[in-house]
Design a protein around this motif. Structure first.
Motif, short mmCIF file in Angstrom:
data_model
loop_
_atom_site.label_atom_id
_atom_site.label_comp_id
_atom_site.label_asym_id
_atom_site.label_seq_id
_atom_site.Cartn_x
_atom_site.Cartn_y
_atom_site.Cartn_z
N ASP A 5 5.22 5.92 5.00
CA ASP A 5 6.33 5.14 5.57
C ASP A 5 6.61 3.87 4.77
N HIS A 6 5.75 3.54 3.79
CA HIS A 6 5.99 2.36 2.95
C HIS A 6 6.52 2.72 1.57
N HIS A 51 0.88 -1.17 0.00
CA HIS A 51 0.00 0.00 0.00
C HIS A 51 0.92 1.22 0.00
N ASP A 62 -0.03 -3.50 6.02
CA ASP A 62 -0.67 -3.06 7.26
C ASP A 62 -2.08 -3.62 7.41
N HIS A 80 4.76 -3.91 9.87
CA HIS A 80 5.43 -3.47 11.10
C HIS A 80 5.53 -4.66 12.06
#
Ligand SMILES: [Zn+2]
Length: 208
Positions: free
Chosen positions: A62-63, A58, A150, A191
């Motif tokens: 942060d990705h 996605h 996520d 994560h």
């Protein structure tokens, strides 16, 4: 075929980037691009990985933060993303109303389509649509591994409090696409630590 997975996590968000490599051919992909892309670049260089593509579960910041650096390191390899979030990468449209637009505008973006295998050199991934955290959230399956982004974490599930999130869709996707996988499938999340489908079936409080 033996698949080797190397995990790197950035220190700011603890976001995981994975190097997934065929041990025989050394064809490889990077899954997600966290805030310390040099860790994945170093890991690839150490093993002699030939990175053929970058896959995104996605497009939260942060990705995708390290995409430009990964492109610099590996050349103009395709960036694969679900159509529901393609414009975030290609046009810099914001994924979240809550945050500002991104400067990211990259070329050679290709689609991840549920039901269509995604091939990168000798690697072949199955694409499972697991939206709800974000509209174009996908899980990538190869060999005994699921990269869930996520959507699913060890002991938890992704946030669904954003305007374009949907908690019901998230749980439905996890139950239909992920909890139906064999118990010994290893889950690598966006994560935190790895887990297995069997363990999450038994202990994840969001899925009982
Ligand atoms: Zn994340």
């Amino acid at each position: 075929m033996t698949i080797r997975v190397e995990v790197t996590a950035d220190r700011r968000f603890g976001t995981n980037s994975y190097v997934v490599e065929d041990d025989q051919t050394h064809d490889a992909v990077i899954i997600d691009s966290n805030l310390e892309p040099e860790l994945a670049v170093d890991a690839s260089r150490r093993s002699g990985a030939k990175v053929r593509a970058i896959l995104l579960t996605h497009t939260d910041l942060d990705h995708i933060a390290g995409l430009h650096d990964l492109r610099e390191a590996f050349g103009d390899v395709p960036i694969a993303v679900h159509a529901g979030e393609r414009n975030v990468i290609e046009k810099g449209e914001p994924l979240r109303r809550e945050f500002g637009p991104l400067a990211t505008q990259l070329e050679n973006v290709v689609d991840l389509v549920e039901g269509e295998p995604f091939r990168a050199g000798s690697l072949e991934f199955e694409v499972l649509h697991t939206p709800g955290h974000s509209p174009g959230g996908v899980t990538l399956k190869i060999d005994g591994f699921l990269f869930t982004g996520d959507a699913l974490f060890a002991g938890s599930v992704g946030r669904s409090d954003f305007a374009n999130s949907d908690g019901t869709t998230l749980i439905e996707g996890i139950k239909s696409r992920l909890m139906t996988q064999p118990d010994d499938m290893i889950v690598y999340s966006g994560h935190g630590p790895a887990t297995t489908i069997g363990r999450e079936k038994k202990t994840n409080p969001f899925l009982t």
